[in-house]
Design an enzyme around this catalytic site. Structure first.
Site, short mmCIF file in Angstrom:
data_model
loop_
_atom_site.label_atom_id
_atom_site.label_comp_id
_atom_site.label_asym_id
_atom_site.label_seq_id
_atom_site.Cartn_x
_atom_site.Cartn_y
_atom_site.Cartn_z
CD GLN A 42 -2.77 -1.12 2.46
OE1 GLN A 42 -2.32 -0.98 3.58
NE2 GLN A 42 -4.07 -1.24 2.22
CB CYS A 43 4.27 1.78 -0.59
SG CYS A 43 5.61 2.98 -0.70
N GLY A 44 3.12 4.29 -2.19
CA GLY A 44 3.16 5.00 -3.46
C GLY A 44 4.12 4.38 -4.45
CE1 TYR A 45 9.18 6.16 -4.99
CE2 TYR A 45 8.96 6.03 -2.61
CZ TYR A 45 9.38 6.70 -3.73
OH TYR A 45 10.00 7.91 -3.61
CB THR A 46 2.70 -0.57 -4.36
OG1 THR A 46 2.85 -0.41 -2.94
CG2 THR A 46 2.19 -1.97 -4.65
#
Length: 180
Positions: free
Chosen positions: A59-63
């Site tokens: 659930q990360c912006g980098y996912t």
């Protein structure tokens, strides 16, 4: 080379042969596979291979980097690259359920490279791989830090979360290392 000395056989290994039987210290361990009771023998998986280790979160912006990490793996695996993913909730962006994490990785992003079970990647409770990587370079400050480990384990390069997997410094380092 094998020599017979009386009743004793002695195996003499050249430095190259010795190196082929070893793996990077940071990867001389086993971990549980994501959403499975199976284990991954990291030494066996990475022996004589260029290894990219990444701490991940669902659930990360980098996912979305999963897509390009998988593309790197597909592009360079026949040349000797292996990618290893380590989901972690150290930055509070991992799903609570390993089955949900597995769905994000395997279904949503089509990941085929080995993924370890969710574990800590920083601090005193970090898994052994990230304890070693942190000591050799630096501990991850966020999700999707990347660690490129030479086949002999003597060279470890850290790339921050913002380093794109494709088309930048990381991919160039992979190409250079595989060309050696």
């Amino acid at each position: 080379m094998v020599r017979y000395l009386g009743f004793l056989f002695v195996l003499l290994l050249t430095p190259a042969a010795q190196a082929a039987d070893e793996c990077a210290d940071a990867l001389d361990t086993t971990v549980r596979k994501l959403h499975s009771q199976q284990t991954l023998d990291l030494c066996a998986l990475t022996r004589n291979k260029l290894t990219l280790v990444v701490n991940t979160a669902s659930q990360c912006g980098y996912t979305p980097q999963f897509k390009d990490l998988e593309a790197l793996y597909q592009t360079y695996r026949e040349q000797g690259l292996i990618v290893l993913g380590f989901p972690s909730d150290d930055f509070r962006q991992e799903l609570d359920s390993e089955s949900d994490t597995a769905e994000v990785c395997y279904v949503n992003y089509g990941v085929t490279f080995p993924m370890a079970a969710t574990s800590a990647v920083k601090g005193d409770s970090a898994n052994p791989v990230f304890q070693a990587l942190g000591a050799a370079t630096q501990a991850p400050g966020w999700n999707f830090n990347k660690y490129l480990i030479s086949p002999d384990g003597n060279d470890i390069r850290h790339f921050p979360a913002s380093a794109e997997p494709r088309g930048g410094e990381l991919e160039a380092a992979i190409r250079d290392a595989l060309a050696q």
